[in-house]
Design a protein around this motif. Structure first.
Motif, PDB file in Angstrom:
ATOM      1  N   GLY A   1      39.277  29.055  38.695  1.00  0.00           N
ATOM      2  CA  GLY A   1      38.553  30.082  37.934  1.00  0.00           C
ATOM      3  C   GLY A   1      37.089  29.726  37.716  1.00  0.00           C
ATOM      4  O   GLY A   1      36.386  30.365  36.941  1.00  0.00           O
TER       5      GLY A   1
ATOM      6  N   ASP B   1      33.456  31.804  37.285  1.00  0.00           N
ATOM      7  CA  ASP B   1      32.938  32.332  36.012  1.00  0.00           C
ATOM      8  C   ASP B   1      31.879  31.374  35.467  1.00  0.00           C
ATOM      9  O   ASP B   1      30.827  31.789  34.983  1.00  0.00           O
TER      10      ASP B   1
ATOM     11  N   LYS C   1      28.987  38.446  38.585  1.00  0.00           N
ATOM     12  CA  LYS C   1      30.044  37.669  39.252  1.00  0.00           C
ATOM     13  C   LYS C   1      31.230  38.576  39.592  1.00  0.00           C
ATOM     14  O   LYS C   1      31.654  39.387  38.761  1.00  0.00           O
TER      15      LYS C   1
ATOM     16  N   LYS D   1      43.303  33.863  31.173  1.00  0.00           N
ATOM     17  CA  LYS D   1      42.482  33.369  32.282  1.00  0.00           C
ATOM     18  C   LYS D   1      41.364  34.332  32.670  1.00  0.00           C
ATOM     19  O   LYS D   1      40.689  34.125  33.671  1.00  0.00           O
TER      20      LYS D   1
HETATM   21 MG    MG Z   1      39.102  34.153  37.349  1.00  0.00          MG
END
Ligand code: MG
Ligand code: ADP
Ligand code: ASP
Length: 410
Positions: A151, A154, A7, A210
């Motif tokens: 986010g 992920d 990723k 984060k």
């Molecule tokens: Mg991120």
């Protein structure tokens, strides 16, 4: 078939030169005999740009339409990157979530992955060397587009690796070369950790680090997927997020997390009787607002004050909900502020040791930092502070537990 899920975050795909570096990582994996699933984020800043655009069009955008809008950022990344791979002799194709599919519930903006069709991915991997998948997005059972929360790429990556167990491994490439004792962009003395336990990473992520989205760590833990956090811009081995082992337990504190996206609400003089907490926190849970710290003061003449913290983004909605039930609770006032920050000391080794809390409190006291609220779990101590003290507190706690030089062992 050995599969590597890689990723890459927004800064890693921000332009052609960056994507060429990403291609280098992919080629490397192919040379080592892997089939590769690349999960990409939108280019840096793009998701924010789309969200801002929506806020100009609407005061409270329809959540399903908002998801349809923001997923477009990832579509741009995956198609451009697939072009690049094909032009360089690598057999690849792009995939949006619905083309796999990645099925989620219908909690738009914060959807949970329910199922991923791993068989379809295996069939495609027999044909292609690289599949380039859009992170952050999913679709409901009846075909509407969803997103997995900020986010969320992920989580897409870890969930894809989980769906392809036991053949798949997972690497998360970002703009730092691993998980550090605290945010390395906040404190230069932060030290990279070679290994972090799932539990610790969960606490770090939910307390503001984060570098990995919380849900990605939940997935990794649930399906026992080791996650490598690494840098797109170096060959450093990075950090392995994995099951706890005895070497981790001997380390008392492994990190300090920092979260300034917090707000504090106080309801004054609510009735002190059974059912009040349920009446207060039930509607918040129904609205999907995650309440973190809660304090109820001692009762006086049948009334008490209740203070709690929530993510800043939920402040408006929370106040609206509180106003609706203010009468039922008997609250004389709803006070709130968002000039607060949450600083947490985290480590699985705390389970078997006393004295971490008192050391943390003493360190804050020595700098004259006043603590507004405290909460603890088995492996974490969290203090809510005035925002202006946040960065100082991180440095002070980092120094107090000597995280820059070695693992503090009491
Ligand atoms: Mg991120
Ligand atoms: P991406 O766009 O690649 O997903 P993010 O910005 O979401 O990257 O996450 C990486 C950032 O996380 C780093 O730039 C760093 O500032 C921040 N961060 C916060 N806490 C930590 C930590 N403990 N270790 C490493 N990075 C951290
Ligand atoms: N593009 C999304 C975001 O900015 C998802 C991600 O980057 O993981 O939140």
């Amino acid at each position: 078939m050995r599969i590597l899920v890689q990723k890459f975050g927004g800064t890693s795909v921000a332009g052609l030169d960056r994507m060429q570096m990403v291609m280098g990582k992919v080629r490397n994996a192919l040379n080592r005999g892997y089939k590769v699933i690349v999960v990409l984020s939108a280019m840096a800043g793009e998701t924010n740009r789309l969200l801002e655009m929506a806020s100009k069009w609407s005061d409270s955008p329809n959540r399903a339409e908002l998801d349809s809008l923001v997923v477009t950022g990832e579509q741009v990344s995956i198609s451009l990157f697939s072009m690049l791979l094909n032009d360089n002799g690598i057999k690849a194709r792009s995939l949006l979530a619905y083309q796999i599919p990645i099925t989620t519930n219908d909690d738009y903006g914060n959807a949970r992955i329910l199922h991923i069709n791993g068989d379809r991915l295996r069939v495609l991997l027999a044909e292609y060397d690289v599949l380039v998948v859009a992170g952050f997005q999913g679709q409901t059972e009846d075909g509407r587009i969803t997103t997995l929360g900020r986010g969320g790429s992920d989580t897409s990556a870890v969930a894809l690796a989980a769906a392809l167990r036991p053949d798949a491994e997972c690497e998360i490439y970002t703009d730092v070369d691993g998980v550090y004792t605290t945010d390395p962009n906040l404190y230069g003395k932060a030290r990279k950790l070679p290994k972090v336990a799932y539990e610790e990473m969960l606490e770090m992520a939910s307390m503001g680090a984060k570098v990995l989205q919380i849900r990605s760590v939940e997935f990794a833990k649930k399906y026992n997927v080791p996650v490598h956090v690494r840098s797109t811009f170096s060959d450093d081995p990075g950090t392995l997020v994995t099951q706890e082992d005895s070497s981790m337990e001997s380390v008392l504190v492994s990190g300090i997390a920092y979260d300034k996206d917090q707000a504090r609400i106080t309801l004054r003089k609510v009735f002190d009787r059974p059912g009040i907490a349920a009446a207060l926190f039930g509607p918040l849970a129904d609205a999907g607002v995650v309440v973190d710290m809660i304090i109820q003061n001692t009762s006086r003449e049948g009334h008490t004050d209740i203070t709690f913290t929530i993510p800043q983004k939920d402040l408006k909605e929370t106040i609206k909900l509180m106003e609706q039930i203010q009468g039922e609770l008997g609250a004389t006032e709803i006070a709130y502020d968002s000039d607060v920050v949450k600083v947490s000391v985290i480590g699985v080794g705390m389970r078997n040791h006393a004295g971490v809390a008192s050391k943390a409190f003493a360190a804050l006291k020595n700098e004259g930092i006043n603590i507004l609220m405290i909460s603890t779990s088995e492996i974490k101590i969290t203090c809510l502070l005035e925002e202006k003290y946040g960065e100082l507190a991180v440095r002070v706690l980092h120094d107090a537990f000597r995280l820059d030089t070695h693992d503090y062992e009491g």
